[in-house]
Design an enzyme around this catalytic site. Structure first.
Site, PDB file in Angstrom:
ATOM      1  N   GLN A  99       0.825  -1.206   0.000  1.00 47.61           N
ATOM      2  CA  GLN A  99       0.000   0.000   0.000  1.00 47.61           C
ATOM      3  C   GLN A  99       0.852   1.247   0.000  1.00 47.61           C
ATOM      4  O   GLN A  99       2.074   1.208   0.175  1.00 47.61           O
ATOM      5  CB  GLN A  99      -0.934  -0.009   1.211  1.00 47.61           C
ATOM      6  CG  GLN A  99      -0.219  -0.198   2.532  1.00 47.61           C
ATOM      7  CD  GLN A  99      -1.179  -0.511   3.674  1.00 47.61           C
ATOM      8  OE1 GLN A  99      -1.220   0.235   4.644  1.00 47.61           O
ATOM      9  NE2 GLN A  99      -1.919  -1.617   3.560  1.00 47.61           N
ATOM     10  N   HIS A 101       0.292   5.745   0.961  1.00 52.81           N
ATOM     11  CA  HIS A 101      -0.587   6.789   1.466  1.00 52.81           C
ATOM     12  C   HIS A 101      -0.285   8.107   0.760  1.00 52.81           C
ATOM     13  O   HIS A 101       0.883   8.411   0.465  1.00 52.81           O
ATOM     14  CB  HIS A 101      -0.391   6.987   2.972  1.00 52.81           C
ATOM     15  CG  HIS A 101      -0.490   5.722   3.757  1.00 52.81           C
ATOM     16  ND1 HIS A 101      -1.608   4.914   3.740  1.00 52.81           N
ATOM     17  CD2 HIS A 101       0.400   5.110   4.590  1.00 52.81           C
ATOM     18  CE1 HIS A 101      -1.400   3.872   4.532  1.00 52.81           C
ATOM     19  NE2 HIS A 101      -0.199   3.969   5.046  1.00 52.81           N
ATOM     20  N   GLU A 118       3.760   7.972   8.480  1.00 53.39           N
ATOM     21  CA  GLU A 118       3.766   7.127   9.673  1.00 53.39           C
ATOM     22  C   GLU A 118       5.172   6.621   9.952  1.00 53.39           C
ATOM     23  O   GLU A 118       6.098   6.832   9.160  1.00 53.39           O
ATOM     24  CB  GLU A 118       2.800   5.955   9.505  1.00 53.39           C
ATOM     25  CG  GLU A 118       3.096   5.065   8.326  1.00 53.39           C
ATOM     26  CD  GLU A 118       1.970   4.079   8.024  1.00 53.39           C
ATOM     27  OE1 GLU A 118       0.861   4.258   8.529  1.00 53.39           O
ATOM     28  OE2 GLU A 118       2.223   3.121   7.268  1.00 53.39           O
ATOM     29  N   HIS A 174       4.864   0.265   0.845  1.00 48.49           N
ATOM     30  CA  HIS A 174       5.259  -0.474   2.043  1.00 48.49           C
ATOM     31  C   HIS A 174       4.240  -1.557   2.371  1.00 48.49           C
ATOM     32  O   HIS A 174       3.103  -1.531   1.909  1.00 48.49           O
ATOM     33  CB  HIS A 174       5.397   0.475   3.236  1.00 48.49           C
ATOM     34  CG  HIS A 174       4.120   1.156   3.617  1.00 48.49           C
ATOM     35  ND1 HIS A 174       3.607   2.232   2.918  1.00 48.49           N
ATOM     36  CD2 HIS A 174       3.231   0.908   4.617  1.00 48.49           C
ATOM     37  CE1 HIS A 174       2.473   2.623   3.475  1.00 48.49           C
ATOM     38  NE2 HIS A 174       2.215   1.828   4.505  1.00 48.49           N
ATOM     39  N   ARG A 194      -4.469   0.718  -1.834  1.00 48.70           N
ATOM     40  CA  ARG A 194      -3.958  -0.642  -1.914  1.00 48.70           C
ATOM     41  C   ARG A 194      -3.455  -0.890  -3.333  1.00 48.70           C
ATOM     42  O   ARG A 194      -4.208  -0.819  -4.301  1.00 48.70           O
ATOM     43  CB  ARG A 194      -5.081  -1.612  -1.528  1.00 48.70           C
ATOM     44  CG  ARG A 194      -4.616  -2.986  -1.112  1.00 48.70           C
ATOM     45  CD  ARG A 194      -5.788  -3.832  -0.624  1.00 48.70           C
ATOM     46  NE  ARG A 194      -6.314  -3.364   0.642  1.00 48.70           N
ATOM     47  CZ  ARG A 194      -7.591  -3.088   0.871  1.00 48.70           C
ATOM     48  NH1 ARG A 194      -8.489  -3.258  -0.074  1.00 48.70           N
ATOM     49  NH2 ARG A 194      -7.982  -2.665   2.052  1.00 48.70           N
TER      50      ARG A 194
END
Length: 316
Positions: A99, A101, A118, A174, A194
């Site tokens: 996936q 972001h 993150e 990642h 995804r």
């Protein structure tokens, strides 16, 4: 205003929400997880439907969203009406999907909400456990790699061990592999595109949906180095800055007795295996192993007592 450290009880994602999850959150970390397929313990969360709750003091039973009208900037240190970060523990019985972001700019313009960066701190890993950390397209476009069926062979895999740290800024391809338990600090966003799900079929007989066009729009090729930091000696122990992002910072503290923490920013303090105690004014609060407390931005001087490592994430 009587602000104080908020010890939190987590919300859980489990069952069909996390088909890759297992039972280590209960067995290793003592979490009251609802079933044997629980992938996420949302330790500090204001996400609707997955809100963690205060378990101590005057506001026991309240959610973080409940406290916004009461504490406002005294809680978060920010003028905006919203909770900026999300902290969770994860257990991967199977690999997560590959996936990516989006960043804030793309997410706000296309989705009307913030993006997500993150970081991971590996708490426990099975021998040989790996994760996906970046992608190497060898100079070709990611679309070409996908069209030619070479995505899996282009993924950058790395073996992981307890104590490893990975920074995943928006745009990084990642995936956590199987057999990993980790601490994750992130922007408070649920936006995930995804790219690949290993051909998995859900209980409904269908594969989980992919988000190819969105993922292609935001993905960056390349490999990032693992995160390390130089320990800083402080009275009562050491502090190491592990990750610095425009939205958060992640620190490891190694405690040897009693240490006074800096104040002025909201902080999430997570006790690890030995637990610790928080002391402020004339109060003392014990954190059990793997409990997390939210330290409000307006909290006066607070100290930590104990021995061993704990983790702190701060809002920037």
């Amino acid at each position: 205003m009587n602000v104080y450290p908020l010890v939190m009880a987590p919300s859980f994602r489990h069952g069909p929400e996390t088909p890759w999850g297992g039972h280590a959150l209960k067995e290793l970390f003592g979490k009251n997880s609802p079933d044997e397929i629980t992938g996420e313990s949302l330790e500090v969360s204001a996400l609707p439907g997955h809100e963690s709750r205060v378990v101590n003091g005057e506001y026991a039973g309240k959610t973080l969203r409940d406290l916004f009208p009461l504490w406002g900037k005294c809680l978060t240190g920010r003028e905006e009406n919203g909770f900026p970060l999300l902290l969770k523990l994860l257990d991967t019985r199977q690999p997560l999907s590959v996936q990516v972001h989006p960043d804030d700019s793309y997410a706000l313009s296309h989705e009307g909400k913030p993006g997500k960066s993150e970081a991971w701190y590996i708490l426990d890993a099975a021998p040989g456990a790996q994760l996906v950390y970046g992608i190497d397209t060898h100079g070709q476009s990611l679309r070409s790699v996908l069209d030619e069926g070479r995505l899996e062979s282009s993924l950058c895999r790395t073996e992981v061990h307890a104590g490893d740290v990975f920074y995943i800024p928006a745009g990084t391809v990642h995936a956590l592999g199987s057999g990993i338990r980790c601490y994750e600090i992130q922007q408070a966003s649920d936006l995930t595109y995804r790219l690949w799900d290993w051909g998995r079929i859900g209980k409904d007989g269908k594969p989980r949906p992919l988000h190819i066009e969105q993922a292609l729009s935001v993905s960056r090729s390349g490999v990032l180095p693992r995160q390390t930091g130089e320990p800083e000696e402080l009275p009562g122990g050491r502090r190491t800055l592990l990750v610095s992002d425009p939205h958060f910072q992640l620190y490891a503290y190694d405690l040897d007795g009693r240490m006074t923490l800096p104040t002025g920013k909201m902080q999430f303090l997570t006790a690890t295996a030995k637990g610790c105690a928080l002391c402020w004014e004339n109060h003392r609060e014990t954190l059990l192993p793997w409990q997390t407390a939210v330290l409000p931005a307006a909290l006066p001087d607070v100290s930590v007592e104990g021995f061993g490592r704990f983790l702190i994430s701060t809002a920037v």
